[in-house]
Write a protein that holds these residues in place. Structure first.
Motif, PDB file in Angstrom:
ATOM      1  N   ASN A  57       0.804  -1.232   0.000  1.00 42.37           N
ATOM      2  CA  ASN A  57       0.000   0.000   0.000  1.00 42.37           C
ATOM      3  C   ASN A  57       0.834   1.277   0.000  1.00 42.37           C
ATOM      4  N   ASN A  58       2.005   1.242  -0.622  1.00 46.31           N
ATOM      5  CA  ASN A  58       2.899   2.406  -0.667  1.00 46.31           C
ATOM      6  C   ASN A  58       2.947   3.021  -2.059  1.00 46.31           C
ATOM      7  N   ILE A  59       3.293   4.296  -2.100  1.00 40.99           N
ATOM      8  CA  ILE A  59       3.584   4.986  -3.360  1.00 40.99           C
ATOM      9  C   ILE A  59       5.081   5.296  -3.375  1.00 40.99           C
ATOM     10  N   PHE A  60       5.754   4.857  -4.452  1.00 40.49           N
ATOM     11  CA  PHE A  60       7.159   5.201  -4.674  1.00 40.49           C
ATOM     12  C   PHE A  60       7.216   5.955  -5.996  1.00 40.49           C
ATOM     13  N   ASN A  61       7.365   7.268  -5.922  1.00 41.70           N
ATOM     14  CA  ASN A  61       7.258   8.137  -7.092  1.00 41.70           C
ATOM     15  C   ASN A  61       8.569   8.879  -7.308  1.00 41.70           C
ATOM     16  N   HIS A  62       9.195   8.657  -8.461  1.00 41.24           N
ATOM     17  CA  HIS A  62      10.426   9.381  -8.780  1.00 41.24           C
ATOM     18  C   HIS A  62      10.130  10.334  -9.933  1.00 41.24           C
ATOM     19  N   SER A  63       9.822  11.572  -9.591  1.00 43.31           N
ATOM     20  CA  SER A  63       9.436  12.561 -10.599  1.00 43.31           C
ATOM     21  C   SER A  63      10.635  13.179 -11.314  1.00 43.31           C
ATOM     22  N   PRO A 126       0.827   7.847 -12.391  1.00 46.90           N
ATOM     23  CA  PRO A 126       1.225   9.082 -11.712  1.00 46.90           C
ATOM     24  C   PRO A 126       0.355   9.291 -10.473  1.00 46.90           C
ATOM     25  N   PRO A 127       0.960   9.556  -9.313  1.00 44.23           N
ATOM     26  CA  PRO A 127       0.159   9.697  -8.099  1.00 44.23           C
ATOM     27  C   PRO A 127      -0.573  11.029  -7.976  1.00 44.23           C
ATOM     28  N   SER A 137      -2.524  12.649  -2.520  1.00 37.81           N
ATOM     29  CA  SER A 137      -2.743  12.215  -3.892  1.00 37.81           C
ATOM     30  C   SER A 137      -4.182  12.490  -4.324  1.00 37.81           C
ATOM     31  N   ASN A 138      -4.372  12.625  -5.631  1.00 39.10           N
ATOM     32  CA  ASN A 138      -5.716  12.713  -6.197  1.00 39.10           C
ATOM     33  C   ASN A 138      -5.827  11.800  -7.408  1.00 39.10           C
ATOM     34  N   ALA A 139      -5.087  10.700  -7.417  1.00 40.95           N
ATOM     35  CA  ALA A 139      -5.111   9.777  -8.553  1.00 40.95           C
ATOM     36  C   ALA A 139      -6.266   8.794  -8.382  1.00 40.95           C
ATOM     37  N   ILE A 167      -4.027   3.371  -1.704  1.00 44.29           N
ATOM     38  CA  ILE A 167      -2.578   3.217  -1.720  1.00 44.29           C
ATOM     39  C   ILE A 167      -1.968   4.563  -1.320  1.00 44.29           C
ATOM     40  N   GLY A 168      -0.997   4.543  -0.419  1.00 39.62           N
ATOM     41  CA  GLY A 168      -0.337   5.757   0.041  1.00 39.62           C
ATOM     42  C   GLY A 168      -0.728   6.110   1.461  1.00 39.62           C
ATOM     43  N   ALA A 169      -0.136   7.192   1.971  1.00 39.38           N
ATOM     44  CA  ALA A 169      -0.339   7.595   3.357  1.00 39.38           C
ATOM     45  C   ALA A 169      -1.698   8.238   3.599  1.00 39.38           C
ATOM     46  N   ASP A 170      -2.300   8.787   2.552  1.00 38.27           N
ATOM     47  CA  ASP A 170      -3.547   9.532   2.689  1.00 38.27           C
ATOM     48  C   ASP A 170      -4.722   8.720   2.164  1.00 38.27           C
ATOM     49  N   GLU A 171      -5.761   8.606   2.966  1.00 37.01           N
ATOM     50  CA  GLU A 171      -7.029   8.017   2.523  1.00 37.01           C
ATOM     51  C   GLU A 171      -7.842   9.169   1.945  1.00 37.01           C
TER      52      GLU A 171
END
Length: 199
Positions: A57-63, A126-127, A137-139, A167-171
């Protein structure tokens, strides 16, 4: 966040890294019995060996075009329990896997899933973070795409969905609007004052 030679306990006393906004990277170096759950990372995951770890349930984003994740394991030792993550990069290499002396690079998630036998329910989208430092996030594709666990609140103290968590820290509840202007081909810049059709 850097975890180096951390040892969580079995069962209820496992080490936890949960509900964080992390800027730059998350590193786990030879750590065991660690659960990495519901984090939003503006950078890659680096996993060096370790055993009995769970990453979900993590997001790993390398922009900035680098890897979203690199996994290193000693010869033929198992990968962590990986699933329901989102790996995204603006670059050409998504994930690297080093198994002892062999090296593999993956430009897409589907090849990684097949070769690693993991991350079956993970995504590469893209998250749509608010900014580089505000990792809400708003994906729409991440909304409800996670798996429930024993975390009942998100980073903001809001309740997690107990049937299909995000997925990610924010619900969050996605607005459903996920359009973004990536590039303007026509008209050519600089723009003179006027009204132009864009392409």
């Amino acid at each position: 966040i850097i975890l180096r030679s951390c040892l969580g306990g079995k069962d209820e006393s496992r080490g936890l890294v949960v509900n964080n906004f992390i800027y730059r990277s998350l590193v786990s170096d030879q750590s065991d019995y660690i659960d990495i759950l519901h984090n939003s990372v503006s950078g890659p995951l680096f996993m060096n060996s370790g055993s009995n770890n769970q990453i979900k349930n993590n997001i790993f984003n390398h922009s900035e075009g680098g890897l979203a994740a690199r996994f290193y394991v000693n010869y033929n030792t198992p990968l962590p329990d990986l699933n329901y993550n989102n790996y995204f990069t603006t670059g050409s290499e998504l994930i690297e896997f080093i198994n002892g002396g062999s090296f593999d690079s993956y430009s897409n998630l589907e090849d990684w899933k097949l070769d690693s036998n993991s991350d079956y329910n993970s995504l590469s989208v893209p998250p749509l973070f608010v900014s580089d430092i505000d990792l809400h996030s708003n994906a729409a594709l991440l909304d409800g795409a996670g798996i429930p666990n024993l975390l009942f609140e998100d980073i903001d103290g809001e309740p997690r969905d107990t049937i299909a968590s995000d997925i990610g820290a924010d619900e969050f509840v996605s607005s459903g609007i996920n359009a973004a202007l990536i590039d303007v081909i026509l008209p050519e810049q600089p723009f003179a004052p006027d009204t132009y059709p864009i392409e």
